[in-house]
Structures are given as C-alpha cells and as structure tokens.
Scaffold this motif. Structure first.
Motif, PDB file in Angstrom:
ATOM      1  N   GLU A 198      -2.991  -5.827  -2.887  1.00 43.26           N
ATOM      2  CA  GLU A 198      -3.077  -5.762  -1.429  1.00 43.26           C
ATOM      3  C   GLU A 198      -1.901  -6.511  -0.826  1.00 43.26           C
ATOM      4  O   GLU A 198      -1.388  -7.474  -1.410  1.00 43.26           O
ATOM      5  CB  GLU A 198      -4.384  -6.389  -0.929  1.00 43.26           C
ATOM      6  CG  GLU A 198      -5.636  -5.675  -1.396  1.00 43.26           C
ATOM      7  CD  GLU A 198      -6.897  -6.375  -0.901  1.00 43.26           C
ATOM      8  OE1 GLU A 198      -6.821  -7.591  -0.597  1.00 43.26           O
ATOM      9  OE2 GLU A 198      -7.935  -5.708  -0.819  1.00 43.26           O
ATOM     10  N   TRP A 251       1.185   2.177  -3.635  1.00 43.26           N
ATOM     11  CA  TRP A 251      -0.001   2.743  -4.262  1.00 43.26           C
ATOM     12  C   TRP A 251      -0.376   4.104  -3.677  1.00 43.26           C
ATOM     13  O   TRP A 251      -0.978   4.934  -4.371  1.00 43.26           O
ATOM     14  CB  TRP A 251      -1.176   1.774  -4.113  1.00 43.26           C
ATOM     15  CG  TRP A 251      -0.982   0.494  -4.857  1.00 43.26           C
ATOM     16  CD1 TRP A 251      -0.831  -0.755  -4.323  1.00 43.26           C
ATOM     17  CD2 TRP A 251      -0.904   0.321  -6.271  1.00 43.26           C
ATOM     18  NE1 TRP A 251      -0.662  -1.697  -5.314  1.00 43.26           N
ATOM     19  CE2 TRP A 251      -0.706  -1.060  -6.522  1.00 43.26           C
ATOM     20  CE3 TRP A 251      -0.984   1.190  -7.357  1.00 43.26           C
ATOM     21  CZ2 TRP A 251      -0.588  -1.580  -7.808  1.00 43.26           C
ATOM     22  CZ3 TRP A 251      -0.870   0.664  -8.642  1.00 43.26           C
ATOM     23  CH2 TRP A 251      -0.675  -0.695  -8.856  1.00 43.26           C
ATOM     24  N   ASN A 252      -0.033   4.333  -2.425  1.00 44.73           N
ATOM     25  CA  ASN A 252      -0.422   5.588  -1.776  1.00 44.73           C
ATOM     26  C   ASN A 252       0.629   6.682  -1.907  1.00 44.73           C
ATOM     27  O   ASN A 252       0.416   7.800  -1.434  1.00 44.73           O
ATOM     28  CB  ASN A 252      -0.701   5.340  -0.290  1.00 44.73           C
ATOM     29  CG  ASN A 252      -1.921   4.475  -0.071  1.00 44.73           C
ATOM     30  OD1 ASN A 252      -2.848   4.491  -0.874  1.00 44.73           O
ATOM     31  ND2 ASN A 252      -1.917   3.706   1.012  1.00 44.73           N
ATOM     32  N   GLU A 278       0.823  -1.213   0.000  1.00 45.07           N
ATOM     33  CA  GLU A 278       0.000   0.000   0.000  1.00 45.07           C
ATOM     34  C   GLU A 278       0.857   1.262   0.000  1.00 45.07           C
ATOM     35  O   GLU A 278       0.435   2.315  -0.486  1.00 45.07           O
ATOM     36  CB  GLU A 278      -0.943  -0.003   1.205  1.00 45.07           C
ATOM     37  CG  GLU A 278      -2.103  -0.997   1.101  1.00 45.07           C
ATOM     38  CD  GLU A 278      -1.705  -2.421   1.435  1.00 45.07           C
ATOM     39  OE1 GLU A 278      -2.513  -3.338   1.211  1.00 45.07           O
ATOM     40  OE2 GLU A 278      -0.567  -2.628   1.924  1.00 45.07           O
TER      41      GLU A 278
END
Length: 218
Positions: free
Chosen positions: A118, A97-98, A94
């Motif tokens: 995930e 992606w963040n 994550e």
C-alpha cells in the motif's frame, strides 16, 4: 544508533526525538523505548523495497501500553523523505499493482516481489547533492543505484564522525545482498540481464569509498 531487526535501521537522536533511516518492519520501536526516545519526527528511506519500508504503518499506529514512543506530528505531518526517482513506488504504488503490464508480457520488464503493498505519504524527495540539517546532524544525499534504479545513501556527519547509511548497496565485506537486482540489460532490454547493472553498482560503491566514512552501515 543502529537497530538490528529484519534490516538495520539507522537512528539519529536529538533529545527525545528520533530520525530514522529506513524503518524495517516497525520493531525499531523497542530500541527507541530502550533509549528513552519518545517521538519520531522524520523517516528517510534509502530505496522503495518492502523489507525496509513496510513498518511505517505500525509506527504510525498508537503505541502499545508497554511502549513509551509515539508518532510525532508537527504541523499535522511527519517528514517522510524518499529517493526522488522512486517517489511513485512509495506514494502511488497501486499504479504498479493495478497495471496489467506489470503482470503479463514480462520480456522487457524486471519484476521483483518487494514492492510495498500500500502507498505511504511522502513529504520530501531527495537526490544527489541535497543536504538535510536535523538537530546537530548534517546529512548529505548520494545517488547510489544498483540494488534498485533509484537507491540513495545518506552520509551523516555528527558528533565528529561521518557515517554512511547505504541501504542494500552492499551487504557485508565483499558481499552484495543478491544477484537478481543486477539483472538489467547492458545494451539490451532482455530481462535476463546478465548482471548488466553491476557497472552502476561498482560506481556507487566507489562513490561511497571516496566519501571516506568512518563507518559504513548497510
């Protein structure tokens, strides 16, 4: 054994237990059922790309009524081993992606579309020289970067044979999976790369050749 799905999944057997090398999209369960293997207690990943790892979620879910295989939990956990250099891309994906810099200002970044969606839990991280004993199999870890920065291969010695599971380090005789993964700069950070990582890939292939496996399973 080898399960032929969207990728090749290595299967080591000890009675009804299985160790998997990569897991693909999870349809390996059908081969486990056919072999009468009822539990998976260890999964080793060669690299972090989604085509080889996304199926871990379906393997951890309850089996269908037609399936006899289950997810084995010894002491409350399944052993999940990953390349040490790529551990964050398994258990903290994550953060990729963040992070806005992974989406914008890409001039010094080598993007691809194969990150996991995930995170998955990790119990072990492996690098060159590590040894794993599982059942009667002795597994040696080789660092084989090129397809990804932290790719590893697993050299399995069992039943009088030596088998190299090398992930996407090679695809077939004289073939690699893609050119794009080699587009990393050689003396430059330019994202075009000019196949700059081909040298590391060649070194990894030579390392596999010198290991003298009886079979090479990409």
């Amino acid at each position: 054994f080898v399960h032929h799905g969207c990728i090749n999944v290595g299967i080591l057997r000890a009675g009804e237990r299985a160790l998997l090398i990569d897991c693909g999209n999870g349809d390996v369960r059908s081969t486990l059922d056919a072999l009468g293997m009822t539990s998976v207690d260890t999964v080793l990943f060669t690299h972090h790309h989604r085509d080889g790892a996304s199926g871990i979620a379906s393997l951890t879910s309850p089996p269908s009524p037609l399936s006899t295989s289950v997810w084995r939990r010894e002491g409350g956990e399944v052993r999940i081993g990953v390349p040490a250099q790529e551990r964050p891309w398994f258990e903290k994906v994550e953060t990729f992606w963040n992070d806005s810099k992974m989406r914008w200002h890409l001039y010094n970044y080598h993007p691809h579309n194969l990150m996991l969606a995930e995170s998955i839990p990790v119990t072990d991280a492996y690098a060159e020289g590590d040894q794993i004993q599982w059942g009667e199999a002795r597994i040696s870890v080789l660092d084989t970067p090129g397809h990804t920065d932290g790719s590893v291969s697993y050299l399995v010695e069992v039943d009088g044979g030596r088998f190299a599971f090398c992930g996407d380090t090679i695809y077939d005789e004289g073939q690699i999976w893609d050119l794009y993964s080699l587009q990393k700069g050689d003396g430059t950070t330019d994202y075009h790369g000019f196949l700059g990582d081909r040298k590391r890939l060649a070194q990894s292939l030579e390392k596999l050749r010198l290991a003298s496996p009886d079979a090479l399973i990409p």
